[in-house]
Design a protein around this motif. Structure first.
Motif, mmCIF file in Angstrom:
data_model
loop_
_atom_site.group_PDB
_atom_site.id
_atom_site.type_symbol
_atom_site.label_atom_id
_atom_site.label_comp_id
_atom_site.label_asym_id
_atom_site.label_seq_id
_atom_site.Cartn_x
_atom_site.Cartn_y
_atom_site.Cartn_z
ATOM 1 N N MET A 1 34.651 23.835 -38.961
ATOM 2 C CA MET A 1 35.350 24.822 -38.162
ATOM 3 C C MET A 1 35.681 24.211 -36.807
ATOM 4 N N GLU A 2 36.881 24.432 -36.371
ATOM 5 C CA GLU A 2 37.259 23.978 -35.045
ATOM 6 C C GLU A 2 37.637 25.186 -34.208
ATOM 7 N N ARG A 3 37.363 25.080 -32.924
ATOM 8 C CA ARG A 3 37.685 26.164 -31.999
ATOM 9 C C ARG A 3 38.907 25.759 -31.194
ATOM 10 N N CYS A 8 46.822 28.694 -25.057
ATOM 11 C CA CYS A 8 47.429 27.379 -24.830
ATOM 12 C C CYS A 8 47.236 26.419 -26.000
ATOM 13 N N HIS A 9 46.490 26.813 -27.029
ATOM 14 C CA HIS A 9 46.260 26.046 -28.258
ATOM 15 C C HIS A 9 45.490 24.756 -28.040
ATOM 16 N N ALA A 10 44.718 24.663 -26.976
ATOM 17 C CA ALA A 10 43.867 23.495 -26.746
ATOM 18 C C ALA A 10 42.720 23.530 -27.757
ATOM 19 N N VAL A 11 42.397 22.370 -28.342
ATOM 20 C CA VAL A 11 41.310 22.268 -29.316
ATOM 21 C C VAL A 11 40.069 21.784 -28.586
ATOM 22 N N LEU A 12 38.956 22.508 -28.744
ATOM 23 C CA LEU A 12 37.714 22.148 -28.068
ATOM 24 C C LEU A 12 36.853 21.261 -28.956
ATOM 25 N N SER A 33 38.993 23.377 -40.191
ATOM 26 C CA SER A 33 39.727 22.174 -39.799
ATOM 27 C C SER A 33 40.357 21.521 -41.019
ATOM 28 N N ASP A 34 41.530 20.944 -40.836
ATOM 29 C CA ASP A 34 42.260 20.282 -41.906
ATOM 30 C C ASP A 34 41.896 18.803 -41.909
ATOM 31 N N PRO A 35 41.256 18.288 -42.966
ATOM 32 C CA PRO A 35 40.858 16.879 -42.992
ATOM 33 C C PRO A 35 42.043 15.916 -42.910
ATOM 34 N N ALA A 36 43.229 16.344 -43.344
ATOM 35 C CA ALA A 36 44.403 15.475 -43.282
ATOM 36 C C ALA A 36 44.824 15.195 -41.841
#
Length: 67
Positions: A1-3, A8-12, A33-36
Motif C-alpha cells: 500500500m502506498e500513501r 497534490c498527488h505527492a507519494v509519501l 501499489s503497482d509493481p510495474a
C-alpha cells in the motif's frame, strides 16, 4: 500500500509518519501499489526532507514519468 495526497498527488515514503500531506496539508489516501511502476532494479527511491518520494531520474537527465 502506498500513501498519496488527494490534493497534490505527492507519494509519501513508507517510513513517513504523517496524518496530512507535508507538502500542501491535503488529506492522505491509500492505494495498492503497482509493481510495474516500481521495478526492483530501480533501487531504493530518493526521498526528500519532508518524506515525499521524488520522481526517478534518467541517467542522461530528466525525470522518468509513467504513461
Amino acid at each position: 500500500m502506498e500513501r498519496f495526497c488527494a490534493n497534490c498527488h505527492a507519494v509519501l515514503a513508507e517510513e513517513t509518519k504523517a496524518d496530512w500531506c507535508p507538502a500542501c496539508g491535503g488529506a492522505l489516501l491509500e492505494r495498492a501499489s503497482d509493481p510495474a511502476l516500481h521495478p526492483a532494479a530501480a533501487g531504493k527511491p530518493e526521498v526528500d526532507h519532508r518524506g515525499i518520494i521524488l520522481p526517478r531520474r534518467h541517467a542522461l537527465g530528466g525525470i522518468i514519468t509513467p504513461q
